[in-house]
Design a protein around this motif. Structure first.
Motif, PDB file in Angstrom:
ATOM      1  N   GLU A 101       0.828  -1.207   0.000  1.00 59.44           N
ATOM      2  CA  GLU A 101       0.000   0.000   0.000  1.00 59.44           C
ATOM      3  C   GLU A 101       0.865   1.260   0.000  1.00 59.44           C
ATOM      4  O   GLU A 101       0.575   2.242  -0.697  1.00 59.44           O
ATOM      5  N   MET A 102       1.953   1.242   0.776  1.00 63.34           N
ATOM      6  CA  MET A 102       2.835   2.398   0.816  1.00 63.34           C
ATOM      7  C   MET A 102       3.505   2.634  -0.536  1.00 63.34           C
ATOM      8  O   MET A 102       3.647   3.771  -0.993  1.00 63.34           O
ATOM      9  N   ALA A 103       3.924   1.542  -1.183  1.00 65.86           N
ATOM     10  CA  ALA A 103       4.542   1.656  -2.510  1.00 65.86           C
ATOM     11  C   ALA A 103       3.563   2.259  -3.508  1.00 65.86           C
ATOM     12  O   ALA A 103       3.936   3.084  -4.353  1.00 65.86           O
ATOM     13  N   THR A 104       2.295   1.859  -3.407  1.00 64.19           N
ATOM     14  CA  THR A 104       1.263   2.406  -4.287  1.00 64.19           C
ATOM     15  C   THR A 104       1.086   3.903  -4.051  1.00 64.19           C
ATOM     16  O   THR A 104       0.966   4.687  -4.999  1.00 64.19           O
ATOM     17  N   ALA A 105       1.078   4.304  -2.784  1.00 61.60           N
ATOM     18  CA  ALA A 105       0.914   5.719  -2.444  1.00 61.60           C
ATOM     19  C   ALA A 105       2.104   6.543  -2.938  1.00 61.60           C
ATOM     20  O   ALA A 105       1.940   7.630  -3.494  1.00 61.60           O
ATOM     21  N   LEU A 106       3.313   6.023  -2.752  1.00 60.20           N
ATOM     22  CA  LEU A 106       4.508   6.748  -3.188  1.00 60.20           C
ATOM     23  C   LEU A 106       4.580   6.841  -4.705  1.00 60.20           C
ATOM     24  O   LEU A 106       5.040   7.847  -5.265  1.00 60.20           O
ATOM     25  N   ALA A 107       4.127   5.786  -5.389  1.00 55.27           N
ATOM     26  CA  ALA A 107       4.113   5.808  -6.856  1.00 55.27           C
ATOM     27  C   ALA A 107       3.209   6.930  -7.371  1.00 55.27           C
ATOM     28  O   ALA A 107       3.456   7.506  -8.431  1.00 55.27           O
ATOM     29  N   ALA A 108       2.168   7.251  -6.597  1.00 52.25           N
ATOM     30  CA  ALA A 108       1.240   8.315  -6.998  1.00 52.25           C
ATOM     31  C   ALA A 108       1.919   9.679  -7.024  1.00 52.25           C
ATOM     32  O   ALA A 108       1.436  10.607  -7.691  1.00 52.25           O
ATOM     33  N   ILE A 109       3.038   9.837  -6.302  1.00 53.53           N
ATOM     34  CA  ILE A 109       3.761  11.114  -6.330  1.00 53.53           C
ATOM     35  C   ILE A 109       5.109  10.966  -7.044  1.00 53.53           C
ATOM     36  O   ILE A 109       5.988  11.828  -6.929  1.00 53.53           O
ATOM     37  N   GLY A 110       5.281   9.854  -7.771  1.00 53.00           N
ATOM     38  CA  GLY A 110       6.458   9.723  -8.628  1.00 53.00           C
ATOM     39  C   GLY A 110       7.619   8.947  -8.078  1.00 53.00           C
ATOM     40  O   GLY A 110       8.664   8.843  -8.728  1.00 53.00           O
ATOM     41  N   LEU A 111       7.506   8.393  -6.867  1.00 52.73           N
ATOM     42  CA  LEU A 111       8.592   7.590  -6.295  1.00 52.73           C
ATOM     43  C   LEU A 111       8.230   6.121  -6.466  1.00 52.73           C
ATOM     44  O   LEU A 111       7.433   5.569  -5.726  1.00 52.73           O
ATOM     45  N   ASN A 112       8.836   5.485  -7.455  1.00 54.20           N
ATOM     46  CA  ASN A 112       8.502   4.104  -7.793  1.00 54.20           C
ATOM     47  C   ASN A 112       9.517   3.144  -7.188  1.00 54.20           C
ATOM     48  O   ASN A 112      10.684   3.125  -7.590  1.00 54.20           O
ATOM     49  N   LEU A 113       9.070   2.350  -6.220  1.00 54.64           N
ATOM     50  CA  LEU A 113       9.932   1.387  -5.537  1.00 54.64           C
ATOM     51  C   LEU A 113       9.216   0.048  -5.442  1.00 54.64           C
ATOM     52  O   LEU A 113       7.998  -0.003  -5.261  1.00 54.64           O
ATOM     53  N   THR A 114       9.987  -1.040  -5.549  1.00 56.73           N
ATOM     54  CA  THR A 114       9.421  -2.355  -5.279  1.00 56.73           C
ATOM     55  C   THR A 114       9.270  -2.513  -3.770  1.00 56.73           C
ATOM     56  O   THR A 114       9.819  -1.719  -2.995  1.00 56.73           O
ATOM     57  N   ASN A 115       8.547  -3.542  -3.359  1.00 53.08           N
ATOM     58  CA  ASN A 115       8.403  -3.798  -1.921  1.00 53.08           C
ATOM     59  C   ASN A 115       9.756  -4.008  -1.262  1.00 53.08           C
ATOM     60  O   ASN A 115      10.010  -3.522  -0.153  1.00 53.08           O
ATOM     61  N   ASP A 116      10.648  -4.763  -1.932  1.00 54.18           N
ATOM     62  CA  ASP A 116      11.975  -5.022  -1.359  1.00 54.18           C
ATOM     63  C   ASP A 116      12.785  -3.740  -1.241  1.00 54.18           C
ATOM     64  O   ASP A 116      13.480  -3.522  -0.241  1.00 54.18           O
ATOM     65  N   GLN A 117      12.708  -2.876  -2.253  1.00 54.30           N
ATOM     66  CA  GLN A 117      13.435  -1.610  -2.195  1.00 54.30           C
ATOM     67  C   GLN A 117      12.883  -0.716  -1.088  1.00 54.30           C
ATOM     68  O   GLN A 117      13.647  -0.084  -0.351  1.00 54.30           O
ATOM     69  N   LEU A 118      11.564  -0.685  -0.970  1.00 56.88           N
ATOM     70  CA  LEU A 118      10.938   0.127   0.075  1.00 56.88           C
ATOM     71  C   LEU A 118      11.292  -0.414   1.448  1.00 56.88           C
ATOM     72  O   LEU A 118      11.560   0.345   2.386  1.00 56.88           O
ATOM     73  N   ASP A 119      11.329  -1.732   1.587  1.00 57.10           N
ATOM     74  CA  ASP A 119      11.718  -2.359   2.849  1.00 57.10           C
ATOM     75  C   ASP A 119      13.150  -1.971   3.210  1.00 57.10           C
ATOM     76  O   ASP A 119      13.460  -1.673   4.369  1.00 57.10           O
ATOM     77  N   THR A 120      14.035  -1.958   2.200  1.00 56.63           N
ATOM     78  CA  THR A 120      15.418  -1.546   2.427  1.00 56.63           C
ATOM     79  C   THR A 120      15.485  -0.099   2.894  1.00 56.63           C
ATOM     80  O   THR A 120      16.202   0.239   3.835  1.00 56.63           O
ATOM     81  N   MET A 121      14.714   0.767   2.237  1.00 52.48           N
ATOM     82  CA  MET A 121      14.715   2.175   2.624  1.00 52.48           C
ATOM     83  C   MET A 121      14.247   2.351   4.064  1.00 52.48           C
ATOM     84  O   MET A 121      14.860   3.076   4.858  1.00 52.48           O
TER      85      MET A 121
END
Length: 391
Positions: free
Chosen positions: A173-193
């Protein structure tokens, strides 16, 4: 229903109620960046008043107001404005994710203890009994035999599985929200961040900078609608000047934390790990507890590899933000000069639009390059180092 079945039903119910989902609405840019425009503009106007006051004050004086005290007030107003531009939705999901991580960690610690206790427990039958304690679940149950512990271990493993599933759902859900403002990350990348000590700062800057870009577009519209009113046009452009300073404040704070706290702490961790490794290698030569010492050597070598990775991550982020800050500082000088000399309201609209383009550029410059972990052990060590660096 038997006591054991009630036990498991209670556990499942507890897991099901862990979090509140927010899937009812689709994540759009407007939903992510849902700040109160009137409130933000009011805060920026207060900051602009202090900004305009500073040049009229003495640089320093023993008593009374001077530039230093006014700068302090301006910084405070800017930090409050940053808070107003943050995304409640993103913050809620970040908090939920952190809570789930805490629950997983707690359950893993409990699982380790249960397995240890099971070894010393008698093997005859089941005698699981209940000792009601409000607000507790597994701790309500008193285990005596190995079969008791088997039940508790199974239930604890179930909790961990449920929490991990909820973590994935939250990440998605967080990845979907961030993609809406132009920050495209996979779940694994977001988990790393999120596992990084700078993760919240990077995400926070991305959200706030996007909000600033959208707010600048609104200021452009307000300026255009003000017609030939130079006073209003100049005020709106002054708010853009304050927004440039706001971005610089966030960038400087980030660099101060990385350079002044996180990198020095990693250097300390490396020194300690190297000392431990040197001692372990010396002990290995003595032949004392060779398997234990080899395990210690492997653990310290792993720590050193992850420290090197962590430093690369922080230095990459630092370099990106440093380059972006150079752009910001140049834009602050230009914006201040323009604000002090502008004489035509029609020119202000184009200048505000240029500011929006600059903010878009800064967002692009700071887009993170997120690496993924090679294996689960490195990931866990990375988390441990983050916990040690966190306040």
């Amino acid at each position: 229903m038997s006591m054991v079945k009630k036990f498991f039903c209670g556990l499942l119910l507890t897991c099901a109620l862990v979090s509140v989902n927010s899937h009812a609405e689709e994540w759009t840019r407007e939903r992510v960046l849902s700040f109160d425009t009137r409130k933000v503009l009011g805060q920026l106007e207060k900051a602009l008043t202090v900004h305009d006051e500073i040049p009229t004050l003495e640089r320093s004086r023993l008593l009374g107001r001077d530039q230093k005290s006014a700068e302090t007030d301006l910084d405070k107003l800017i930090k409050e404005a940053i808070g107003l531009l943050e995304s409640d939705g993103i913050n809620t999901m970040r908090s939920q994710y952190q809570q789930l991580e805490g629950r997983v960690a707690a359950e893993r610690r409990r699982l380790t203890q249960l397995r240890r206790d099971r070894v010393l427990a008698p093997s005859d039958g089941r005698s699981l009994s209940i000792n009601l304690v409000p607000g507790e679940t597994l701790k309500q149950w008193v285990a005596s035999t190995r079969e008791d512990y088997d039940l508790l271990i199974e239930a604890t493993e179930g909790n961990i599985e449920s929490f991990e599933a909820e973590k994935i759902q939250t990440l998605t859900e967080m990845a979907t929200a961030l993609a809406a403002i132009g920050l495209n990350l996979t779940n694994d990348q977001l988990d790393t961040m999120l596992s990084s000590v700078t993760g919240d700062d990077i995400m926070g800057m991305t959200v706030v900078f996007n909000a600033i870009k959208d707010l600048t577009v609104q200021l452009s519209v307000l300026t255009q609608e003000s017609g030939e009113d130079l006073e209003h046009a100049k005020k709106y452009y002054g708010m853009v000047v304050v927004l440039h300073r706001l971005i610089g404040t966030m960038q400087k704070q980030f660099l101060a934390e990385v350079n002044g706290e996180y990198l020095p702490k990693l250097a300390e961790f490396r020194a300690t790990a190297n000392d431990n490794l040197k001692e372990a290698r010396a002990l290995l030569k003595t032949g004392t507890h060779p398997q234990t010492i080899k395990s210690n050597i492997e653990a310290n070598e792993m720590t050193l590899r992850v420290i090197e990775l962590y430093e690369q991550v922080l230095n990459d982020q630092k370099n990106k933000v440093s380059k972006a800050l150079q752009v910001t500082e140049k834009e602050i000088r230009v914006a201040n000069n323009t604000y002090n000399t502008v004489s035509l309201s029609s020119a202000v609209v184009s200048m505000i639009r240029e500011g929006a383009n600059t903010f878009e550029q800064l967002i692009s410059l700071q887009m993170p390059d997120v690496r993924e972990f090679q294996n689960e052990n490195m990931k866990e060590e990375f988390r441990r180092l983050t916990a040690r660096m966190s306040p």
